[in-house]
Design a protein around this motif. Structure first.
Motif, short mmCIF file in Angstrom:
data_model
loop_
_atom_site.label_atom_id
_atom_site.label_comp_id
_atom_site.label_asym_id
_atom_site.label_seq_id
_atom_site.Cartn_x
_atom_site.Cartn_y
_atom_site.Cartn_z
N TYR A 35 -20.92 36.48 29.54
CA TYR A 35 -21.19 36.30 30.97
C TYR A 35 -20.10 35.47 31.63
N ILE A 36 -19.65 34.46 30.93
CA ILE A 36 -18.56 33.64 31.46
C ILE A 36 -17.28 34.46 31.57
N GLY A 37 -16.99 35.27 30.56
CA GLY A 37 -15.81 36.13 30.59
C GLY A 37 -15.88 37.16 31.71
N LEU A 38 -17.06 37.75 31.88
CA LEU A 38 -17.24 38.72 32.96
C LEU A 38 -17.06 38.06 34.33
N GLY A 39 -17.58 36.86 34.49
CA GLY A 39 -17.41 36.14 35.75
C GLY A 39 -15.96 35.83 36.05
N LEU A 40 -15.21 35.41 35.03
CA LEU A 40 -13.78 35.13 35.21
C LEU A 40 -13.01 36.40 35.56
N LEU A 41 -13.40 37.52 34.94
CA LEU A 41 -12.76 38.80 35.24
C LEU A 41 -12.98 39.20 36.69
N VAL A 42 -14.18 39.05 37.18
CA VAL A 42 -14.49 39.39 38.58
C VAL A 42 -13.73 38.48 39.54
N ILE A 43 -13.72 37.20 39.25
CA ILE A 43 -13.00 36.25 40.12
C ILE A 43 -11.51 36.55 40.12
N GLY A 44 -10.95 36.85 38.96
CA GLY A 44 -9.52 37.17 38.87
C GLY A 44 -9.17 38.44 39.63
N GLY A 45 -9.99 39.47 39.49
CA GLY A 45 -9.73 40.73 40.19
C GLY A 45 -9.85 40.57 41.70
N THR A 46 -10.84 39.84 42.13
CA THR A 46 -11.02 39.61 43.56
C THR A 46 -9.86 38.82 44.15
N THR A 47 -9.41 37.81 43.41
CA THR A 47 -8.29 37.00 43.87
C THR A 47 -7.02 37.84 43.97
N LYS A 48 -6.79 38.69 42.95
CA LYS A 48 -5.61 39.55 42.96
C LYS A 48 -5.63 40.50 44.17
N LEU A 49 -6.79 41.09 44.45
CA LEU A 49 -6.93 41.99 45.59
C LEU A 49 -6.69 41.24 46.90
N ALA A 50 -7.23 40.03 47.01
CA ALA A 50 -7.05 39.24 48.23
C ALA A 50 -5.58 38.89 48.45
N ILE A 51 -4.88 38.55 47.38
CA ILE A 51 -3.45 38.21 47.50
C ILE A 51 -2.65 39.44 47.92
#
Length: 104
Positions: free
Chosen positions: A5-21
Motif C-alpha cells: 500500500y505504501i509502494g502503491l501510494g508512492l507510485l501514484v504520487i510520483g506519477g501525478t507529480t510527473k504529469l503536473a511538471i
C-alpha cells in the motif's frame, strides 16, 4: 499497514507529480493550448462583400461540405447565438449570410 500500500501510494504520487511538471512546462512554453485538440479561429474582420472562404470560416465547414452539413452547422450556430436567446444580431446576420452564400 502492508508495504505494498505504501509502494502503491508512492507510485501514484510520483506519477501525478510527473504529469503536473510536464503540464506546467507545456503551459510555460505555450504548447499546452496549441495541441491537436485546440482549434484555431479566424481572427480577421468581415469582408464586404462576403467571399466563399470567409463564409466557410464563419460556419466552420470545408470546401467539400454537403448542403446538409452546411445546414446542420448553421443550425447549431444559430441555436448558440440566436438574438432571442441573448445572442448578437450582427453575428446572427453574418451566420445567415454565410449559409445563404454557400447554398446558392
Amino acid at each position: 499497514m502492508p508495504l505494498h500500500y505504501i509502494g502503491l501510494g508512492l507510485l501514484v504520487i510520483g506519477g501525478t507529480t510527473k504529469l503536473a511538471i510536464r503540464t506546467y512546462r507545456k503551459i510555460k512554453k505555450r504548447e499546452f493550448f496549441s495541441g491537436a485538440g485546440a482549434r484555431s479561429f479566424y481572427m480577421g474582420a468581415f469582408e464586404n462583400p462576403m467571399t466563399r472562404r470567409e463564409a466557410q470560416l464563419i460556419l466552420g465547414v470545408r470546401e467539400t461540405s454537403t448542403p446538409e452539413e452546411i445546414r446542420g452547422r448553421h443550425r447549431k450556430l444559430m441555436i448558440l447565438n440566436h438574438p432571442d436567446q441573448g445572442g448578437s444580431t450582427y453575428l446572427a446576420t453574418k451566420v445567415n449570410e454565410a449559409k445563404d452564400f454557400l447554398l446558392k
